[in-house]
Each structure stands twice: as C-alpha cells, then as structure tokens.
Design an enzyme around this catalytic site. Structure first.
Site, PDB file in Angstrom:
ATOM      1  N   ASP A  53      -8.609  -6.062  -3.071  1.00 55.06           N
ATOM      2  CA  ASP A  53      -9.708  -5.523  -2.261  1.00 55.06           C
ATOM      3  C   ASP A  53     -11.039  -6.176  -2.657  1.00 55.06           C
ATOM      4  O   ASP A  53     -11.424  -6.164  -3.831  1.00 55.06           O
ATOM      5  CB  ASP A  53      -9.820  -4.008  -2.466  1.00 55.06           C
ATOM      6  CG  ASP A  53      -8.682  -3.244  -1.800  1.00 55.06           C
ATOM      7  OD1 ASP A  53      -7.864  -3.878  -1.101  1.00 55.06           O
ATOM      8  OD2 ASP A  53      -8.632  -2.011  -1.970  1.00 55.06           O
TER       9      ASP A  53
ATOM     10  N   GLY B 190       0.318   0.316   0.275  1.00 54.04           N
ATOM     11  CA  GLY B 190       1.576   0.542  -0.441  1.00 54.04           C
ATOM     12  C   GLY B 190       1.343   0.689  -1.931  1.00 54.04           C
ATOM     13  O   GLY B 190       1.805   1.642  -2.567  1.00 54.04           O
TER      14      GLY B 190
ATOM     15  N   ASP C 166      -4.360   7.418   0.735  1.00 55.35           N
ATOM     16  CA  ASP C 166      -3.230   6.887  -0.053  1.00 55.35           C
ATOM     17  C   ASP C 166      -2.930   7.810  -1.236  1.00 55.35           C
ATOM     18  O   ASP C 166      -1.755   8.010  -1.584  1.00 55.35           O
ATOM     19  CB  ASP C 166      -3.548   5.481  -0.561  1.00 55.35           C
ATOM     20  CG  ASP C 166      -3.744   4.491   0.571  1.00 55.35           C
ATOM     21  OD1 ASP C 166      -3.153   4.698   1.648  1.00 55.35           O
ATOM     22  OD2 ASP C 166      -4.493   3.516   0.387  1.00 55.35           O
TER      23      ASP C 166
HETATM   24  O1  RIB Z   1      -6.124   2.569   2.330  1.00 56.14           O
HETATM   25  C1  RIB Z   1      -6.979   1.744   1.608  1.00 56.14           C
HETATM   26  C2  RIB Z   1      -6.408   0.365   1.493  1.00 56.14           C
HETATM   27  O2  RIB Z   1      -6.330  -0.201   2.778  1.00 56.14           O
HETATM   28  C3  RIB Z   1      -7.204  -0.606   0.679  1.00 56.14           C
HETATM   29  O3  RIB Z   1      -6.877  -0.612  -0.680  1.00 56.14           O
HETATM   30  C4  RIB Z   1      -6.951  -1.931   1.369  1.00 56.14           C
HETATM   31  O4  RIB Z   1      -6.243  -2.846   0.594  1.00 56.14           O
HETATM   32  C5  RIB Z   1      -6.210  -1.594   2.656  1.00 56.14           C
HETATM   33  O5  RIB Z   1      -4.877  -1.854   2.538  1.00 56.14           O
END
Ligand code: RIB
Length: 314
Positions: free
Chosen positions: A18, A46, A258
C-alpha cells in the site's frame, strides 16, 4: 495421542503493498493538492483479512496468493509470517510484480486504486486451494483475484465458504449460491442488489431488501458493514439484526472492513454463532480505525471480547 488441531481458516486473495498519502481532502479531477504525509505499508484485502484472522487466536490461518519476484513480496511474506499466517501457499510468479494499492486517506474516509500485478496471475487448475479447501473450516475470499479462481475455491470448499465481495462487482448466481456468508459494505451491496444510490443503500429497509434479494439468489446469510453505524446481519433463518458500532477516534479507515471480515471468519471457524462472530468483527473494525495502515492494529481475543461486551460463553 495427537492433540486435536485447531480449525483452519484458508484465505485466498490478494497481497498488496500500500502506497498511502494522507491529505486534508480528496482532490477533484484536474486538481493538484498538497498532502500531509506519505508512507508505504503492507496491505491487500486478502492479506489484511488473514492477519486479522490469525491475530485473533484459536485458529490456524493459511494464505493462498500470488506475488511478484521482487523485494516487496519478501516484505509482504515476512509481515504475514510475523502475524502467524502460514505462507506456504503464497507463490511467486516469476515475470510479475507484487500488487500495489494507491491510497488517499482524508478525514473520515479513503479512496483506493489497486494495480493487481501478480494477484491476477493464477494458473487454470481445477482446485486453486490444492486440496486445502477440503480441510478448512472456513474458506474466505475477496474479489481482488480473478473471479473464476474465487468460484473454483468456493466449489472446492467443504466447510463454510465466506465471500467478502470487495471491490464492488456484479456476481453470477452460481457463486452467490455457494456463499454461506456474503459480506459487503453499502457500495458492494448496492452493486450486487442493483441499488443505484449507495447512501440510500445504507438505510435499514434497503439493507433488508438487498439481503432478501441476495438470499433469494442463494446466499445463506448476508452481512452489510456500515462503518460508524455498525453492521446489519441476516442469519441463515432469515432473521435480521442490526448491531451497533463501537465508537472510536478515527485515524484511518483503511482495512477496517478487512479487520471485521478476518475476525468474523476466525470466530465462525472457532465455533461462535454468526451474531457473536459479527460482534467481535465490529470490535476489530473499531480497533483498526484507531491506527494508520491496514494491518498495524493489534487484535487479541480478550480485548475484542471486552470491547464487544461478550464472554465467549454466549
Ligand atoms: O481494504 C483495504 C485494502 O484494499 C488495502 O490494504 C489495499 O491494498 C486494497 O487491497
């Protein structure tokens, strides 16, 4: 005598690096603005979910992913290992680059562009889990890898298949009908249920309507995460429950969904009910927004239970 092994959560999905810029506001098209800070950190929906699942304890977590032949991949693998994720299934693609995400963080929200790189370089073998889908209590996927890989992983799953349908996309009924739990935010719910306005899609009546439609297409249970408004859960018996958020001073919302999803998956695998797992997922999301980055927050089960006001014996 062998000790019984803890349940396996198998996460099949993306690994990204990121690239984050923190600003006071989002630029409009054609506009140049000054950012406050910038940093590079570990991400990928993931990988973020695998880290959250592993950190919450009581389960084994393994990641299946494709990364490039580069130093970024080494860094991403090391980050996963440090958080307790089995990376034997994180495979190097020799002529590809590790996926990247380009993230703008502005007060209260973020905007993300993903360049998938190796995340889209899966071979076309029948079972992308290599047999592990038959052993896992939960197989968890997102949509930052090719849809046909997600579909084949779902077909190979003998436990519960969870799909976090992010980023937003339309999906075939064939895949929706394989979902034991479909997890979306309001944007993803709107895309799946044909709702034109994501703001209206947050309304409880609109969420119920979308959940009914998605269950009608075969999903057994559906969850819509609503950030600072908690989550709405429709269980396998069709009962819908609104769960409140746990208030937090928000620093960075990246990866909050996530954190919810990873912890939710781990707790389902560990034997919690859908509602109990979702409550703990909300606590994880609340922890995640308090720190910058998508994997930096520390999640442990006692903290999550204390935040959610649950005992683990509910
Ligand atoms: O959900 C956040 C994520 O979305 C980030 O870490 C980025 O890599 C994208 O996949």
């Amino acid at each position: 005598m062998n000790e019984p092994r803890s349940p396996l959560v198998l996460v099949i999905g993306s690994v990204n690096i990121d690239h984050v810029v923190v600003t006071d506001a989002f630029p409009t098209p054609g506009q140049t603005i000054l950012g406050r800070t910038a940093h590079v950190t570990l991400g990928g929906k993931g990988a973020n979910q695998a880290v959250a699942a592993a950190s919450s304890g009581e389960v084994r977590t393994a990641m299946l992913a494709r990364v490039g032949d580069d130093v970024e991949a080494d860094r991403a693998r090391a980050g996963l290992v440090a958080r307790g994720v089995d990376v034997h299934g994180v495979i190097t693609v020799s002529d590809a680059e590790t996926g990247t995400a380009w993230i703008t963080v502005a007060p209260g929200d973020n905007a993300i562009i993903v360049v998938p790189g190796a995340n889209f370089r899966w071979p076309s073998e029948d079972d992308p889990t290599g047999g592990a889908g038959a052993e896992a209590a939960v197989v968890l996927a997102q949509l930052e890898i090719p849809l046909d890989v997600v579909q084949r992983a779902a077909a190979a799953c003998r436990g519960r298949f969870l799909l976090n349908a992010a980023p937003a996309a339309e999906l075939p009924d064939e895949l929706i009908s394989l979902c034991d739990v479909l997890i979306v935010n309001e944007h993803e719910q709107a895309a799946l249920a044909g709702q034109s306005d994501a703001e209206q899609a947050r309304e409880p009546a609109a969420v119920r309507e979308a959940h009914a439609a998605l269950r009608g297409r075969g999903a057994k249970a559906v969850i819509t995460t609503l950030g600072g408004s908690g989550a709405i859960v429709t269980d396998t018996d069709g009962t819908t429950t609104a769960l409140p958020a746990i208030p937090a001073d928000v620093v960075d919302t990246t990866g909050a969904g996530d954190a919810f999803t990873g912890v939710f998956a781990a707790r389902l695998a560990a034997g919690d009910s859908l509602l109990e797992a979702a409550r703990l997922g909300i606590a994880a999301g609340s922890l995640a927004v308090r720190t910058p980055g998508a994997q930096q927050h520390h999640v442990d089960l006692d903290t999550l239970r204390a935040m959610a006001g649950t005992t683990g014996r509910d």
